[in-house]
Write an enzyme that holds these catalytic residues in place. Sequence first.
Site, PDB file in Angstrom:
ATOM      1  N   THR A 146       0.836  -1.203   0.000  1.00  0.00           N
ATOM      2  CA  THR A 146       0.000   0.000   0.000  1.00  0.00           C
ATOM      3  C   THR A 146       0.868   1.249   0.000  1.00  0.00           C
ATOM      4  O   THR A 146       1.959   1.257   0.592  1.00  0.00           O
ATOM      5  CB  THR A 146      -0.932   0.037   1.231  1.00  0.00           C
ATOM      6  OG1 THR A 146      -1.608   1.293   1.291  1.00  0.00           O
ATOM      7  CG2 THR A 146      -0.166  -0.157   2.522  1.00  0.00           C
ATOM      8  N   SER A 181      -1.638   3.205  10.740  1.00  0.00           N
ATOM      9  CA  SER A 181      -2.646   2.318  11.318  1.00  0.00           C
ATOM     10  C   SER A 181      -2.024   0.942  11.505  1.00  0.00           C
ATOM     11  O   SER A 181      -0.977   0.626  10.933  1.00  0.00           O
ATOM     12  CB  SER A 181      -3.880   2.209  10.415  1.00  0.00           C
ATOM     13  OG  SER A 181      -3.622   1.357   9.305  1.00  0.00           O
ATOM     14  N   TYR A 183      -3.235  -1.735  10.306  1.00  0.00           N
ATOM     15  CA  TYR A 183      -3.264  -2.367   8.991  1.00  0.00           C
ATOM     16  C   TYR A 183      -2.080  -1.919   8.143  1.00  0.00           C
ATOM     17  O   TYR A 183      -1.350  -2.746   7.584  1.00  0.00           O
ATOM     18  CB  TYR A 183      -4.564  -2.051   8.249  1.00  0.00           C
ATOM     19  CG  TYR A 183      -4.389  -2.163   6.746  1.00  0.00           C
ATOM     20  CD1 TYR A 183      -4.222  -3.412   6.148  1.00  0.00           C
ATOM     21  CD2 TYR A 183      -4.320  -1.034   5.935  1.00  0.00           C
ATOM     22  CE1 TYR A 183      -4.010  -3.526   4.784  1.00  0.00           C
ATOM     23  CE2 TYR A 183      -4.114  -1.142   4.571  1.00  0.00           C
ATOM     24  CZ  TYR A 183      -3.963  -2.387   3.998  1.00  0.00           C
ATOM     25  OH  TYR A 183      -3.724  -2.492   2.652  1.00  0.00           O
ATOM     26  N   HIS A 184      -1.887  -0.609   8.032  1.00  0.00           N
ATOM     27  CA  HIS A 184      -0.811  -0.111   7.175  1.00  0.00           C
ATOM     28  C   HIS A 184       0.552  -0.616   7.657  1.00  0.00           C
ATOM     29  O   HIS A 184       1.461  -0.836   6.844  1.00  0.00           O
ATOM     30  CB  HIS A 184      -0.823   1.420   7.136  1.00  0.00           C
ATOM     31  CG  HIS A 184      -1.948   1.976   6.320  1.00  0.00           C
ATOM     32  ND1 HIS A 184      -3.057   2.542   6.886  1.00  0.00           N
ATOM     33  CD2 HIS A 184      -2.143   2.027   4.980  1.00  0.00           C
ATOM     34  CE1 HIS A 184      -3.885   2.942   5.927  1.00  0.00           C
ATOM     35  NE2 HIS A 184      -3.358   2.638   4.759  1.00  0.00           N
ATOM     36  N   LYS A 187       1.625  -3.864   6.133  1.00  0.00           N
ATOM     37  CA  LYS A 187       2.201  -3.757   4.803  1.00  0.00           C
ATOM     38  C   LYS A 187       3.621  -3.203   4.844  1.00  0.00           C
ATOM     39  O   LYS A 187       4.451  -3.511   3.983  1.00  0.00           O
ATOM     40  CB  LYS A 187       1.297  -2.897   3.916  1.00  0.00           C
ATOM     41  CG  LYS A 187      -0.073  -3.523   3.657  1.00  0.00           C
ATOM     42  CD  LYS A 187       0.061  -4.889   3.004  1.00  0.00           C
ATOM     43  CE  LYS A 187      -1.266  -5.488   2.608  1.00  0.00           C
ATOM     44  NZ  LYS A 187      -1.117  -6.762   1.883  1.00  0.00           N
TER      45      LYS A 187
END
Length: 388
Positions: A146, A181, A183-184, A187
Amino acid sequence: MSIIVTGADGYVGWPTALRIADRTDERVLCVDNFARREWVASLGATSATAVASMDDRLAAAEEQGYTNLSFVEGDLTDRAFVDRLLAVHEPRAIVHTAAQPSAPYSQINGERANETQHNNLQATRNLVWGLQEAGLTDTHFIETTTTGVYGAPEFPIPEGGTTMENEGERDEVPFPAMAGSWYHLTKSHDAANLRLAHSQFDIPISDVRTAIVYGAGTDETRADERLATRLDFDYYFGVVAHRFAAQAVAGYPLTVYGKGEQRKPFVSLDDAVEGLARLALVDHAERPAAHTVYNQTTRAISIVEIAETIAAVGDEHGLDVDVEHVENPRDEDETHKMEIRHEKYDDLIDGQSVDFRAGIDEVVGAMNDRRSVIESHEDRFLPDMLES
């Protein structure tokens, strides 16, 4: 030999699998555990488009001539499953789109943060270690990470690495992880693990750093309603352009915090699918450099431009859409002009770029056709105060 697409039941993964299958006679193996459907349903949300079962999707695909498409259900966090998958199918390329993809979902509570990190990191590690231990280190591993790993710096974001200088010496180094975050950050860790996998195992890696993806479909998914990809519009899984479109259809004003001039990187679904398909199908001799980072974006778009575009498109669909500016509750730069380099990705897709307005027109049209679904889930536009 085959091409494996993980996360093939998902928003990007499904149309990517179809496009690859359309352009090759090789076996294209779809892999998924249907977790995305479960995550969305667990929040009381749904897709704006009707998402067919995988059996119905495959039947429709075969009717359209995709005789080389097949499916295996399985969990990539299960190492034994991954080992069997690789041993049986010996892929020459893997397009890894499987992940828990929502930053807001990962921020709900500690349980969801742990779930996100375990799911995303374990799946990627299992795949690259599985390739190494199966003797498949020539397999081209293509992952969608991302652009969120970069954060929002005040300087142009490079396509992958950057130059660091210290005491008069200079060197190229990976861009530092500036994820915002849980989530980030998965990645960011994946990007580091992919570099390590290439360094230690010599696996050819394409790290495709995906921007915010918008769009209701591709040529492949439009061919039959059973081939439609999902179109989420809730707070947790719907990207800002899709949430605004749903609000417009439901008769809500589009609320822009402050000036709303801060820009975010975007890419249309069709442009995203095109790049992944080309990487999967490239001949061995013409593959990109052994470890290559692509910024999978075509332009940066401001929040206010998104809202005003949706309002204008909404008028053409008979909707009365207002854009309202309200006081910004967030501590953020409302005028941040994000600049992100994407020359390598432009070259990969030969400069094709879906017009933002045209893409939004299809999104609004698809949601307007299913207005009853949008209106019955309008309470999903904003986050719940979930306790568990």
